[in-house]
Scaffold this active site. Structure first.
Site, PDB file in Angstrom:
ATOM      1  N   ARG A  99       0.841  -1.199   0.000  1.00 12.36           N
ATOM      2  CA  ARG A  99       0.000   0.000   0.000  1.00 12.36           C
ATOM      3  C   ARG A  99       0.875   1.248   0.000  1.00 12.36           C
ATOM      4  NH1 ARG A  99       0.065   2.716   4.825  1.00 12.36           N
ATOM      5  NH2 ARG A  99       0.532   1.559   6.746  1.00 12.36           N
ATOM      6  N   ASN A 101       1.929   4.959   1.469  1.00 10.06           N
ATOM      7  CA  ASN A 101       2.039   5.370   2.858  1.00 10.06           C
ATOM      8  C   ASN A 101       2.166   6.875   3.062  1.00 10.06           C
ATOM      9  OD1 ASN A 101       2.174   4.521   5.675  1.00 10.06           O
ATOM     10  ND2 ASN A 101       4.277   5.312   5.630  1.00 10.06           N
ATOM     11  N   ASN A 147       8.333   6.900   4.341  1.00 15.49           N
ATOM     12  CA  ASN A 147       7.572   7.798   5.196  1.00 15.49           C
ATOM     13  C   ASN A 147       7.768   9.252   4.791  1.00 15.49           C
ATOM     14  OD1 ASN A 147       5.736   8.137   7.430  1.00 15.49           O
ATOM     15  ND2 ASN A 147       6.616   6.250   8.242  1.00 15.49           N
ATOM     16  N   ASP A 195       8.836   9.112  11.615  1.00 15.61           N
ATOM     17  CA  ASP A 195       7.628   8.926  10.810  1.00 15.61           C
ATOM     18  C   ASP A 195       7.494  10.131   9.872  1.00 15.61           C
ATOM     19  OD1 ASP A 195       4.897   8.414   9.947  1.00 15.61           O
ATOM     20  OD2 ASP A 195       4.619   7.201  11.725  1.00 15.61           O
TER      21      ASP A 195
END
Length: 285
Positions: A99, A101, A147, A195
């Site tokens: 997927r 992100n 990220n 992140d």
């Protein structure tokens, strides 16, 4: 140390991808694993827009109005009223277990977004680039949890996070090409996983620490200069907003938490940054 204050109720399961744009009147973010785009109203209310996908990975404004949303396997274009204008074909088969992100736009207005395996398989992710002609191409691969990314104010460098490396890396950006990837900051063990990130007007990097209950600010030399503390552990993204782009908005997640754990997880928080942020780069298409 700076403490963040709660802005919204804990309305998201996995809030991510915070971005402020005057074009749409303030703050948007995604409830990623529910496939929704969320918008903060001037009165503090939150509007939730389903994308029709099981994943809403990120959202960015478009130059001529509306916005682009990256879903599980596609790039999609929406008008200012939240009507979908166009959706690309999925870039891989669902059986691949991959997927999208997180990402952002480059100085040319092309959208960069990275992928990851649902199983977090090492090296299974790829960074893709989507342009105004509505074509997508691979930029680089061999990433695990692709990220946050963001460019310096002079467009000469791009910061980038693959969370499993525990690093913020930096690329040179020359004539539209990313060159010479190298470590910029190593996040110490126990501080959480890097992140989402945002770049400030002084080329410092503010990075959300998943599992670390904090956002770290590293200046342009890579020195840790500020820590924003939060009352929940899973910090996912941050962006600058407000009239002068000096308020840091922060998203959080309750992924993996029991119902009675960390009751504020899934809320958006805000903190004074003491520095202005860079303006979001819109998608050119």
């Amino acid at each position: 140390m700076v403490s963040a204050e709660q802005v919204t109720d804990p309305i998201a399961f996995h809030a991510e991808g915070a971005v402020w744009s005057n074009a749409w009147g303030g703050l948007k973010w995604v409830d990623m694993m529910r496939g929704d785009v969320l918008t903060l109203g001037a009165d503090g209310s939150v509007d939730r827009m389903p994308t029709g996908s099981t994943v809403a990975a990120m959202v960015r404004p478009r130059v001529d109005g509306g916005f682009v949303v990256v879903t599980e396997r596609e790039f999609t274009l929406w008008d200012a009223d939240g009507r979908r204008e166009w959706a690309g074909e999925p870039l891989w088969e669902a059986s691949a277990g991959i997927r999208f992100n997180e990402g952002g736009c480059d100085p040319e207005g092309r959208l960069l977004c990275g992928s990851m395996s649902y199983e977090q398989t090492p090296g299974a992710g790829t960074v893709w680039r989507f342009d105004a002609e509505r074509t997508a191409e691979r930029v680089f691969g061999d990433v695990t949890i692709s990220n946050g990314l963001g460019f310096t104010g002079d467009d000469s460098r791009m910061y980038y996070v693959d969370s499993r490396t525990r690093r913020i890396d930096v690329f040179d950006y020359v004539d539209g090409v990313l060159l010479d990837r190298r470590p910029f900051v190593h996040v110490e063990e126990g501080a959480g996983d890097p992140d989402g990130l945002w770049v400030d007007a002084e080329d410092g990097v503010w990075v959300a620490l998943y599992g670390g209950s904090a956002v770290h600010h590293y200046d342009a030399s890579g020195t840790l200069t500020d820590v924003v503390e939060l009352p929940v552990s899973k910090i996912t993204s941050c962006t600058f907003g407000g009239p002068d782009l000096s308020t840091l908005y922060i998203t959080t997640s309750r992924e993996g938490l029991a119902d009675d754990e960390q009751p504020l997880a899934g809320s958006v928080f805000a903190a004074p940054a003491g520095v202005r942020g860079t303006v979001v780069r819109p998608f050119a298409g």
